[in-house]
Design a protein around this motif. Structure first.
Motif, mmCIF file in Angstrom:
data_model
loop_
_atom_site.group_PDB
_atom_site.id
_atom_site.type_symbol
_atom_site.label_atom_id
_atom_site.label_comp_id
_atom_site.label_asym_id
_atom_site.label_seq_id
_atom_site.Cartn_x
_atom_site.Cartn_y
_atom_site.Cartn_z
ATOM 1 N N VAL A 44 11.606 17.194 15.994
ATOM 2 C CA VAL A 44 10.298 17.699 15.556
ATOM 3 C C VAL A 44 9.790 16.884 14.378
ATOM 4 C CG1 VAL A 44 11.418 19.513 14.137
ATOM 5 C CG2 VAL A 44 9.017 19.765 14.795
ATOM 6 N N ASP A 45 8.517 16.539 14.406
ATOM 7 C CA ASP A 45 7.848 15.875 13.283
ATOM 8 C C ASP A 45 6.471 16.505 13.093
ATOM 9 O OD1 ASP A 45 9.397 14.001 11.894
ATOM 10 O OD2 ASP A 45 9.132 12.460 13.428
ATOM 11 N N THR A 46 6.038 16.537 11.852
ATOM 12 C CA THR A 46 4.770 17.181 11.483
ATOM 13 C C THR A 46 3.769 16.146 10.974
ATOM 14 O OG1 THR A 46 5.875 19.247 10.917
ATOM 15 C CG2 THR A 46 3.786 18.839 9.827
ATOM 16 N N GLU A 49 -2.914 16.697 7.454
ATOM 17 C CA GLU A 49 -4.158 16.036 7.037
ATOM 18 C C GLU A 49 -4.071 15.693 5.545
ATOM 19 O OE1 GLU A 49 -7.612 18.230 8.206
ATOM 20 O OE2 GLU A 49 -8.981 16.898 7.148
ATOM 21 N N GLY A 50 -4.444 14.481 5.197
ATOM 22 C CA GLY A 50 -4.359 14.048 3.793
ATOM 23 C C GLY A 50 -3.062 13.319 3.487
ATOM 24 N N VAL A 51 -2.020 13.565 4.308
ATOM 25 C CA VAL A 51 -0.723 12.906 4.105
ATOM 26 C C VAL A 51 -0.472 11.892 5.228
ATOM 27 C CG1 VAL A 51 1.789 13.240 3.964
ATOM 28 C CG2 VAL A 51 0.230 14.914 2.925
ATOM 29 N N HIS A 52 -0.626 12.349 6.477
ATOM 30 C CA HIS A 52 -0.364 11.487 7.637
ATOM 31 C C HIS A 52 -1.637 10.921 8.252
ATOM 32 C CE1 HIS A 52 3.282 13.974 7.352
ATOM 33 N NE2 HIS A 52 3.911 12.917 7.830
ATOM 34 N N PHE A 53 -2.754 11.522 7.933
ATOM 35 C CA PHE A 53 -4.039 11.025 8.456
ATOM 36 C C PHE A 53 -5.148 11.625 7.606
ATOM 37 C CE2 PHE A 53 -3.185 15.045 10.547
ATOM 38 C CZ PHE A 53 -4.388 15.725 10.431
ATOM 39 N N ARG A 54 -6.322 11.008 7.684
ATOM 40 C CA ARG A 54 -7.524 11.597 7.108
ATOM 41 C C ARG A 54 -8.580 11.587 8.194
ATOM 42 N NH1 ARG A 54 -7.991 8.127 1.574
ATOM 43 N NH2 ARG A 54 -9.547 7.121 2.914
ATOM 44 N N ARG A 55 -9.646 12.327 7.968
ATOM 45 C CA ARG A 55 -10.702 12.346 8.987
ATOM 46 C C ARG A 55 -11.328 10.958 9.129
ATOM 47 N NH1 ARG A 55 -12.006 17.390 11.016
ATOM 48 N NH2 ARG A 55 -12.980 16.057 12.558
ATOM 49 N N GLY A 169 -3.150 -2.101 9.119
ATOM 50 C CA GLY A 169 -4.289 -1.414 9.745
ATOM 51 C C GLY A 169 -4.787 -0.264 8.891
ATOM 52 N N LEU A 170 -3.850 0.486 8.313
ATOM 53 C CA LEU A 170 -4.232 1.621 7.457
ATOM 54 C C LEU A 170 -4.997 1.126 6.233
ATOM 55 C CD1 LEU A 170 -4.110 4.649 6.750
ATOM 56 C CD2 LEU A 170 -1.899 4.213 5.649
ATOM 57 N N ASP A 171 -4.523 0.037 5.614
ATOM 58 C CA ASP A 171 -5.232 -0.506 4.451
ATOM 59 C C ASP A 171 -6.647 -0.945 4.816
ATOM 60 O OD1 ASP A 171 -3.391 0.035 2.524
ATOM 61 O OD2 ASP A 171 -2.556 -1.984 2.384
ATOM 62 N N LEU A 173 -8.490 0.412 7.152
ATOM 63 C CA LEU A 173 -9.263 1.654 7.295
ATOM 64 C C LEU A 173 -9.645 2.211 5.918
ATOM 65 C CD1 LEU A 173 -7.243 3.219 10.226
ATOM 66 C CD2 LEU A 173 -9.729 2.910 10.246
ATOM 67 N N PHE A 174 -8.713 2.147 4.972
ATOM 68 C CA PHE A 174 -9.009 2.607 3.606
ATOM 69 C C PHE A 174 -10.118 1.759 2.986
ATOM 70 C CE2 PHE A 174 -4.489 4.491 2.753
ATOM 71 C CZ PHE A 174 -4.876 5.689 3.334
ATOM 72 N N GLU A 175 -10.046 0.440 3.241
ATOM 73 C CA GLU A 175 -11.019 -0.491 2.659
ATOM 74 C C GLU A 175 -12.404 -0.344 3.260
ATOM 75 O OE1 GLU A 175 -10.178 -4.807 3.096
ATOM 76 O OE2 GLU A 175 -8.213 -4.182 2.293
ATOM 77 N N VAL A 218 11.178 3.034 13.583
ATOM 78 C CA VAL A 218 10.613 2.644 12.294
ATOM 79 C C VAL A 218 9.414 3.538 11.966
ATOM 80 C CG1 VAL A 218 9.582 0.785 10.946
ATOM 81 C CG2 VAL A 218 11.432 0.276 12.551
ATOM 82 N N SER A 219 9.672 4.626 11.250
ATOM 83 C CA SER A 219 8.581 5.482 10.765
ATOM 84 C C SER A 219 8.331 5.215 9.281
ATOM 85 C CB SER A 219 8.885 6.959 11.005
ATOM 86 O OG SER A 219 10.148 7.315 10.484
ATOM 87 N N ASP A 220 9.393 5.103 8.510
ATOM 88 C CA ASP A 220 9.237 4.923 7.059
ATOM 89 C C ASP A 220 9.277 3.461 6.613
ATOM 90 O OD1 ASP A 220 9.069 7.682 6.717
ATOM 91 O OD2 ASP A 220 11.235 7.888 6.637
ATOM 92 N N GLY A 221 9.472 2.522 7.522
ATOM 93 C CA GLY A 221 9.516 1.101 7.184
ATOM 94 C C GLY A 221 10.871 0.501 7.518
ATOM 95 N N PHE A 264 8.188 -2.571 4.054
ATOM 96 C CA PHE A 264 7.952 -1.275 3.397
ATOM 97 C C PHE A 264 6.759 -0.499 3.949
ATOM 98 C CE2 PHE A 264 9.775 -4.242 0.179
ATOM 99 C CZ PHE A 264 11.044 -3.670 0.127
ATOM 100 N N GLY A 265 6.052 -1.068 4.931
ATOM 101 C CA GLY A 265 4.816 -0.438 5.421
ATOM 102 C C GLY A 265 5.045 0.865 6.166
ATOM 103 N N GLY A 266 5.820 0.791 7.236
ATOM 104 C CA GLY A 266 6.122 1.993 8.010
ATOM 105 C C GLY A 266 5.124 2.297 9.113
ATOM 106 N N GLY A 322 9.821 2.466 0.743
ATOM 107 C CA GLY A 322 9.008 2.605 1.930
ATOM 108 C C GLY A 322 8.364 3.937 1.761
ATOM 109 N N TYR A 323 8.014 4.584 2.864
ATOM 110 C CA TYR A 323 7.354 5.860 2.705
ATOM 111 C C TYR A 323 8.369 6.941 2.369
ATOM 112 C CZ TYR A 323 3.783 9.279 2.803
ATOM 113 O OH TYR A 323 2.907 10.241 2.400
ATOM 114 N N ASN A 324 8.090 7.694 1.306
ATOM 115 C CA ASN A 324 8.956 8.800 0.911
ATOM 116 C C ASN A 324 8.038 9.919 0.410
ATOM 117 O OD1 ASN A 324 10.590 10.558 -0.743
ATOM 118 N ND2 ASN A 324 12.187 9.001 -0.654
#
Ligand SMILES: Nc1ncnc2c1ncn2[C@@H]1O[C@H](COP(=O)(O)OP(=O)(O)O)[C@@H](O)[C@H]1O
Ligand SMILES: Cc1ncc(C[n+]2csc(CCOP(=O)(O)OP(=O)(O)O)c2C)c(N)n1
Ligand SMILES: [Mg+2]
Ligand SMILES: [Mg+2]
Ligand SMILES: [Mg+2]
Length: 330
Positions: A44-46, A49-55, A169-171, A173-175, A218-221, A264-266, A322-324
């Protein structure tokens, strides 16, 4: 959303794929049978919003698709065949029914690829952000599950795909925001973050070929997952910098940035593992025959358990960064 029960009946699949399913959605729990020669695998993984994705990083469709994909990736890392999944969702009032339908469509589409049946879940309202929890179930031939504790000195370390594309890719999207605009190269990076492909076919090769293999997704990097293998196996993993598979579309990034994303990206949801040197040719040939990627990135040696990066004849310790969830990156 107006009615929880109407919602549940709307998301109940009309048809199922798995012939061993006895009872799916609609009772107090789901029931399925299984063959004696198979072991059952569950994880199981959760996603919050705000941690794993944003709108503005994932669409509702992509939230659903990725919510299932990250769990299928854990099944892949065990060498398992996906079978069923359950969905627990906490829905804020700001979400429309149309958006929820899209979220479920994302899960449905990925589930179809793997013939996974949605067999249960839970629906609640929340005054906070959206939380999506997926439980995935799979099966693997008895004794063939792939664990993290199998690495030994003399083994080689491999990856089944490119490292660092998701974080790049996430960076972007942030940019630039959800709509970009993104160049063709950037679109590849953004897509790898938004719609990762779990490596089920790769995991199945690694479980059906009867070899001593350690495996992790590879979830956390890469740095974090390699350290997990090192800890579980009590082994020393050496990653060779010039062997790390960096996607062509990242060649315009400075080399240091490429390395940082790769280690370290993940969220790449590729597989990392180790296997005996003498088995590499056979495993590589099977990957090649299925058009899949297997890249050797280093080796395992005697010594203090941990991970080092080998570059220009120097070994530098690679921390479990990495991601923690409870730590800032350092
Ligand atoms: N809150 C929890 N309660 C029980 N087990 C947990 C909890 N959180 C994580 N685990 C277990 O700890 C192990 C490592 O979890 P995690 O790092 O999230 O794995 P992964 O990166 O593969 O998703 C797994 O066996 C997982 O099931
Ligand atoms: C808005 C946003 N911020 C940051 C991230 C980066 N991020 C969030 S969770 C995560 C790591 C994986 O999540 P985790 O819950 O640790 O998965 P698990 O290891 O349990 O599979 C990363 C890199 C993101 N995807 N979206
Ligand atoms: Mg987890
Ligand atoms: Mg995992
Ligand atoms: Mg996981």
């Amino acid at each position: 959303m107006e009615d929880e029960f109407a919602f549940i009946s709307k998301i109940t699949p009309e048809e199922t794929y798995q012939k061993e399913l006895v009872r799916g959605i609609g009772d107090d729990a789901a029931v399925y049978s299984g063959a004696d020669h198979m072991e059952q695998v569950v994880c199981v993984d959760t996603m919050v919003e705000g941690v794993h994705f944003r709108r503005d990083t994932l669409s509702p469709y992509q939230i659903g698709k990725k919510g299932l994909a990250i769990n299928v990736s854990d099944l892949a890392a065990m060498g398992a065949i996906p079978t069923y999944y359950l969905v627990s969702i906490a829905i804020p009032s700001s979400w429309t029914e149309e958006e929820l339908t899209q979220l479920y469509q994302g899960m449905n589409d990925l589930a179809k690829t793997y013939q996974m049946d949605l067999v249960g879940g839970d629906t609640v309202s929340t005054n906070d952000v959206l939380v999506l929890t997926v439980t995935a179930i799979g099966k693997v031939e008895r004794g063939r599950a792939r664990y993290r504790d199998q690495a030994k000195p003399g083994d080689l370390i491999f990856l089944t795909g490119y490292a660092g594309t998701s974080a790049a890719g996430l960076d972007l999207l942030f940019e630039k925001g959800f709509t970009g605009p993104f160049s063709r190269e950037e679109q590849i990076l953004v897509k790898s973050h938004q719609e990762p492909t779990p490596h089920i076919a790769e995991g199945r090769i690694l479980s059906t070929l009867n070899k001593r293999i350690s495996l992790n997704d590879v979830s956390d990097g890469v740095a974090s997952e390699a350290n997990e293998i090192a800890e579980a196996s009590q082994a020393r993993l050496i990653i060779e910098r010039d062997k790390l598979p960096i996607h062509d579309v990242m060649y315009t990034y400075p080399p240091e940035k490429q390395l940082d994303y790769a280690l370290f990206g993940g969220e790449d949801f590729i597989l990392i593992g180790t296997l005996p040197k003498e088995d590499v040719k056979e495993v590589e040939a099977e990957f090649l025959s299925q058009g899949l990627m297997l890249q050797v990135i280093g080796f395992v040696e005697e010594g203090e358990p941990g991970v080092s990066l080998l570059e220009e004849n120097q070994r530098n310790k690679v921390e479990k960064n990495g991601y923690n969830h409870f730590k800032k990156r350092g």
